[in-house]
Motif scaffolding. Structure first.
Motif, PDB file in Angstrom:
ATOM      1  N   PRO A 226       2.603   7.583  -8.062  1.00  0.00           N
ATOM      2  CA  PRO A 226       2.296   6.188  -8.379  1.00  0.00           C
ATOM      3  C   PRO A 226       2.336   5.264  -7.165  1.00  0.00           C
ATOM      4  CG  PRO A 226       3.825   7.093  -9.987  1.00  0.00           C
ATOM      5  CD  PRO A 226       3.666   8.119  -8.898  1.00  0.00           C
ATOM      6  N   ASP A 227       3.259   5.509  -6.229  1.00  0.00           N
ATOM      7  CA  ASP A 227       3.321   4.639  -5.053  1.00  0.00           C
ATOM      8  C   ASP A 227       2.091   4.808  -4.167  1.00  0.00           C
ATOM      9  OD1 ASP A 227       4.134   7.189  -4.278  1.00  0.00           O
ATOM     10  OD2 ASP A 227       5.734   6.467  -2.958  1.00  0.00           O
ATOM     11  N   GLU A 228       1.561   6.024  -4.097  1.00  0.00           N
ATOM     12  CA  GLU A 228       0.341   6.252  -3.321  1.00  0.00           C
ATOM     13  C   GLU A 228      -0.851   5.548  -3.962  1.00  0.00           C
ATOM     14  OE1 GLU A 228       0.105  10.495  -3.216  1.00  0.00           O
ATOM     15  OE2 GLU A 228       1.447  10.652  -1.474  1.00  0.00           O
ATOM     16  N   TYR A 229      -0.929   5.638  -5.284  1.00  0.00           N
ATOM     17  CA  TYR A 229      -2.021   4.963  -5.995  1.00  0.00           C
ATOM     18  C   TYR A 229      -1.933   3.454  -5.793  1.00  0.00           C
ATOM     19  CZ  TYR A 229      -4.843   3.026  -9.714  1.00  0.00           C
ATOM     20  OH  TYR A 229      -5.766   2.289 -10.405  1.00  0.00           O
ATOM     21  N   LEU A 230      -0.733   2.895  -5.920  1.00  0.00           N
ATOM     22  CA  LEU A 230      -0.551   1.455  -5.756  1.00  0.00           C
ATOM     23  C   LEU A 230      -0.889   1.010  -4.329  1.00  0.00           C
ATOM     24  CD1 LEU A 230       0.247  -1.078  -7.280  1.00  0.00           C
ATOM     25  CD2 LEU A 230       2.626  -0.639  -6.648  1.00  0.00           C
ATOM     26  N   ALA A 231      -0.510   1.806  -3.343  1.00  0.00           N
ATOM     27  CA  ALA A 231      -0.834   1.474  -1.951  1.00  0.00           C
ATOM     28  C   ALA A 231      -2.344   1.451  -1.754  1.00  0.00           C
ATOM     29  CB  ALA A 231      -0.177   2.478  -1.008  1.00  0.00           C
ATOM     30  N   GLU A 232      -3.023   2.437  -2.298  1.00  0.00           N
ATOM     31  CA  GLU A 232      -4.481   2.498  -2.155  1.00  0.00           C
ATOM     32  C   GLU A 232      -5.148   1.329  -2.884  1.00  0.00           C
ATOM     33  OE1 GLU A 232      -7.868   5.203  -4.120  1.00  0.00           O
ATOM     34  OE2 GLU A 232      -6.416   6.325  -2.918  1.00  0.00           O
ATOM     35  N   ARG A 233      -4.686   1.040  -4.096  1.00  0.00           N
ATOM     36  CA  ARG A 233      -5.293  -0.009  -4.911  1.00  0.00           C
ATOM     37  C   ARG A 233      -5.082  -1.397  -4.320  1.00  0.00           C
ATOM     38  NH1 ARG A 233      -3.650  -3.016  -9.274  1.00  0.00           N
ATOM     39  NH2 ARG A 233      -1.683  -1.915  -9.455  1.00  0.00           N
ATOM     40  N   THR A 234      -3.913  -1.629  -3.715  1.00  0.00           N
ATOM     41  CA  THR A 234      -3.604  -2.965  -3.191  1.00  0.00           C
ATOM     42  C   THR A 234      -3.896  -3.113  -1.704  1.00  0.00           C
ATOM     43  OG1 THR A 234      -1.299  -2.363  -2.744  1.00  0.00           O
ATOM     44  CG2 THR A 234      -1.787  -3.324  -4.908  1.00  0.00           C
ATOM     45  N   GLY A 235      -4.202  -2.011  -1.023  1.00  0.00           N
ATOM     46  CA  GLY A 235      -4.462  -2.082   0.412  1.00  0.00           C
ATOM     47  C   GLY A 235      -3.196  -2.251   1.233  1.00  0.00           C
ATOM     48  N   ARG A 236      -2.060  -1.860   0.668  1.00  0.00           N
ATOM     49  CA  ARG A 236      -0.773  -1.969   1.368  1.00  0.00           C
ATOM     50  C   ARG A 236      -0.322  -0.597   1.835  1.00  0.00           C
ATOM     51  NH1 ARG A 236       1.114  -6.183  -2.974  1.00  0.00           N
ATOM     52  NH2 ARG A 236       0.749  -8.058  -1.774  1.00  0.00           N
ATOM     53  N   SER A 237       0.620  -0.608   2.765  1.00  0.00           N
ATOM     54  CA  SER A 237       1.190   0.644   3.239  1.00  0.00           C
ATOM     55  C   SER A 237       2.215   1.146   2.215  1.00  0.00           C
ATOM     56  CB  SER A 237       1.878   0.451   4.592  1.00  0.00           C
ATOM     57  OG  SER A 237       3.057  -0.330   4.419  1.00  0.00           O
ATOM     58  N   LEU A 238       2.598   2.405   2.330  1.00  0.00           N
ATOM     59  CA  LEU A 238       3.627   2.952   1.440  1.00  0.00           C
ATOM     60  C   LEU A 238       4.944   2.204   1.609  1.00  0.00           C
ATOM     61  CD1 LEU A 238       3.059   6.821   1.496  1.00  0.00           C
ATOM     62  CD2 LEU A 238       2.822   5.264  -0.441  1.00  0.00           C
ATOM     63  N   ASP A 239       5.284   1.830   2.839  1.00  0.00           N
ATOM     64  CA  ASP A 239       6.518   1.070   3.064  1.00  0.00           C
ATOM     65  C   ASP A 239       6.473  -0.279   2.350  1.00  0.00           C
ATOM     66  OD1 ASP A 239       7.722   3.039   4.581  1.00  0.00           O
ATOM     67  OD2 ASP A 239       7.050   2.205   6.497  1.00  0.00           O
ATOM     68  N   GLU A 240       5.317  -0.947   2.424  1.00  0.00           N
ATOM     69  CA  GLU A 240       5.182  -2.236   1.728  1.00  0.00           C
ATOM     70  C   GLU A 240       5.294  -2.071   0.216  1.00  0.00           C
ATOM     71  OE1 GLU A 240       2.255  -4.995   4.360  1.00  0.00           O
ATOM     72  OE2 GLU A 240       1.392  -3.108   3.620  1.00  0.00           O
ATOM     73  N   VAL A 241       4.695  -1.015  -0.308  1.00  0.00           N
ATOM     74  CA  VAL A 241       4.773  -0.746  -1.750  1.00  0.00           C
ATOM     75  C   VAL A 241       6.212  -0.459  -2.151  1.00  0.00           C
ATOM     76  CG1 VAL A 241       4.132   0.936  -3.539  1.00  0.00           C
ATOM     77  CG2 VAL A 241       2.383  -0.021  -2.028  1.00  0.00           C
TER      78      VAL A 241
END
Length: 88
Positions: A60-75
């Protein structure tokens, strides 16, 4: 004394943490105002991201990073903030 009934319609995504936070805050406000029995709530379902793929294809964190354009650390930081809000 006449009781007035207020009708409130709430549209919410059941998997959205911010929708849940809003629900809990609304319930708390009603309780603090002693208005629980004076408000009729109609819950409506709303899917925030209907294009989200079904099933578990990735974390889920990878999907959210891709969807929002954020890095994994930011997510991860964003998730920590949401978790802290939920705990409060």
């Amino acid at each position: 004394m006449e009781r007035h009934l207020v009708s409130v319609e709430i549209w919410s995504d059941v998997v959205c943490p911010w929708c849940y936070i809003g629900k809990r805050r609304f319930e708390r406000a009603l309780a603090e105002l002693n208005a629980v029995d004076r408000v009729a709530i109609v819950w409506r379902s709303f899917q925030l991201h209907p294009e989200q793929p079904r099933g578990r294809r990735r974390r889920p964190d990878e999907y959210l990073a891709e969807r929002t354009g954020r890095s994994l650390d930011e997510v991860h930081l964003m998730n920590e903030r949401v978790t802290a809000r939920l705990a409060a």
